[in-house]
Write a protein that holds these residues in place. Sequence first.
Motif, PDB file in Angstrom:
ATOM      1  N   UNK A 392      10.516  12.229  -4.356  1.00 44.67           N
ATOM      2  CA  UNK A 392       9.185  11.665  -4.149  1.00 44.67           C
ATOM      3  C   UNK A 392       9.169  10.855  -2.854  1.00 44.67           C
ATOM      4  N   UNK A 393       7.988  10.783  -2.236  1.00 38.68           N
ATOM      5  CA  UNK A 393       7.838  10.041  -0.997  1.00 38.68           C
ATOM      6  C   UNK A 393       6.505   9.294  -1.036  1.00 38.68           C
ATOM      7  N   UNK A 394       6.553   8.030  -0.628  1.00 36.42           N
ATOM      8  CA  UNK A 394       5.296   7.294  -0.542  1.00 36.42           C
ATOM      9  C   UNK A 394       4.421   7.911   0.542  1.00 36.42           C
ATOM     10  N   UNK A 395       3.146   8.009   0.239  1.00 35.41           N
ATOM     11  CA  UNK A 395       2.233   8.594   1.217  1.00 35.41           C
ATOM     12  C   UNK A 395       2.161   7.721   2.470  1.00 35.41           C
ATOM     13  N   UNK A 396       2.275   6.412   2.322  1.00 35.14           N
ATOM     14  CA  UNK A 396       2.274   5.526   3.489  1.00 35.14           C
ATOM     15  C   UNK A 396       3.448   5.851   4.415  1.00 35.14           C
ATOM     16  N   UNK A 397       4.609   6.187   3.817  1.00 35.73           N
ATOM     17  CA  UNK A 397       5.768   6.590   4.633  1.00 35.73           C
ATOM     18  C   UNK A 397       5.537   7.953   5.277  1.00 35.73           C
ATOM     19  N   UNK A 398       4.875   8.831   4.539  1.00 28.90           N
ATOM     20  CA  UNK A 398       4.551  10.153   5.099  1.00 28.90           C
ATOM     21  C   UNK A 398       3.653   9.990   6.322  1.00 28.90           C
ATOM     22  N   UNK A 399       2.690   9.086   6.241  1.00 27.55           N
ATOM     23  CA  UNK A 399       1.799   8.827   7.367  1.00 27.55           C
ATOM     24  C   UNK A 399       2.588   8.331   8.584  1.00 27.55           C
ATOM     25  N   UNK A 400       3.539   7.422   8.329  1.00 35.36           N
ATOM     26  CA  UNK A 400       4.339   6.870   9.432  1.00 35.36           C
ATOM     27  C   UNK A 400       5.189   7.969  10.071  1.00 35.36           C
ATOM     28  N   UNK A 401       5.844   8.770   9.226  1.00 31.09           N
ATOM     29  CA  UNK A 401       6.720   9.830   9.744  1.00 31.09           C
ATOM     30  C   UNK A 401       5.948  10.852  10.565  1.00 31.09           C
ATOM     31  N   UNK A 402       4.680  11.072  10.190  1.00 29.94           N
ATOM     32  CA  UNK A 402       3.874  12.079  10.887  1.00 29.94           C
ATOM     33  C   UNK A 402       2.922  11.465  11.912  1.00 29.94           C
ATOM     34  N   UNK A 403       3.198  10.180  12.241  1.00 30.49           N
ATOM     35  CA  UNK A 403       2.477   9.490  13.313  1.00 30.49           C
ATOM     36  C   UNK A 403       0.950   9.506  13.133  1.00 30.49           C
ATOM     37  N   UNK A 404       0.522   9.200  11.931  1.00 30.56           N
ATOM     38  CA  UNK A 404      -0.915   9.094  11.655  1.00 30.56           C
ATOM     39  C   UNK A 404      -1.458   7.838  12.337  1.00 30.56           C
ATOM     40  N   UNK A 405      -2.638   7.936  12.935  1.00 30.98           N
ATOM     41  CA  UNK A 405      -3.315   6.754  13.450  1.00 30.98           C
ATOM     42  C   UNK A 405      -3.958   6.016  12.279  1.00 30.98           C
TER      43      UNK A 405
END
Length: 451
Positions: A392-405
């Motif tokens: 499992x992965x936190x969506x907030x971490x997914x956003x960071x890893x994928x450079x979401x603004x």
Amino acid sequence: MKLTNSFLDRLNVVCQDHKLLQAKQALLVGVSGGVDSVVLCHALNALQIPIAIAHCNFKLRGYESDGDELFVENFASSLGVKFHTNAFETKELAKKYKMSIQQVARQIRYTYFNEIINDNQYKALLTAHHLNDAIETFFINLVRGTGIDGLTGIKNTDGIYRPLINFTKDEIINYANENKLHWREDSSNQSTDYLRNKIRLKIIPEFLKLNPAFENHLMMTMADLEFNARSSSEQIIQTITNHIYFDEFKFLCIKTNTLRNLPDATHLLFHFLKSFGFTFNDAANILNCKQSGKTFETGTTRVITDRGFVIVDTLGKMPNVNLEIKQQPKQTIQVEDLKIQLKQKKVKKDGLLMITAESNVHYIDEDALSYPLTIRNWREGDAFKPLGMKKMKKISDYFIDNKYSQLEKESSLLLVSGDEIVCILGERIDDRFKVTNHSLNLLVITVELSS
């Protein structure tokens, strides 16, 4: 009546320039009861230009404010023109919206006048701003700090005309005296508690001592500044356009990493952002900010810094979304600028299942779902198992890893089954809901930006 004839001739030329003489509909004039608006109405009436009068009672000076309203009503009656009025609890509104009384009064005035114009189909709004008002505005903007546009005085805008803008206060008073006109004096105009009054009563008289022709000279200077502002604005737009683009989410972006390399980069950014309410200092801070995700706000617009660019958001955050999705063969859902299409599909026995690799199309094993589904905003603490991963992965971490603004994070929506996240719509599905060789029923989800 030599003065009156000259005054009317000049006013007639102004009205011709703005095509106000050909008006079939009446023109609405904002009238406070002071000498400026009284003279404007009297002169327009003398030129046989059809008008109506509107007055705002801001209830700031008790009986004096009520006296102004009664005076303007009687004045309209003497001219035989239609009269509109309304009273407003200005002080209470200022407290409610945490604005100055002057700001609230201005907002009330123009909102009310626009309502009258729309309801009665008047051609345009006229106000009695004159040259001295423009000069005072010049100094106010100079004191507060502004770009060249703020030093060009008060201008006509779409639907709002100021026919007396090149007339001095003395010329207006002389016209009123020659025609034996009566008007109301606002006692607050003599108070130096207000910046405008202080400039009018203390600053400008000193300039007139230095040069009696100061008013006319400054009028010519403001006209020249307006010309230069218009010319430089066109050049600035041409320059900065090369550093602006719209991303895939239709957000306006400015490439600050390339803009920084230009001469006068801060001035360029300021001239672009000032229409959104940002100051020169804001532009400098935005351009020099190295922190990704930092937000600068004006109340109606925000600028968010990112890696090498900034995002200008005039719409604000994605509203709270919480939609229930029932099981249907086919349906389309509109959320803001997103069009979400859901379609059920059966897998043929021994058939070849064709799955595209487009990120905006999701293939879900429908038998793994529990209806009704939910489309909602992402929340802190949300987690899922991204397709192809075992943990499992936190969506907030997914956003960071994928450079979401920051704006991309805020605009992201989730499809949820029970307490489990099925996918980030338009991005990635959860591995637990992927299609396998055993899948018999599919839910195909297509996410598109509305055109």
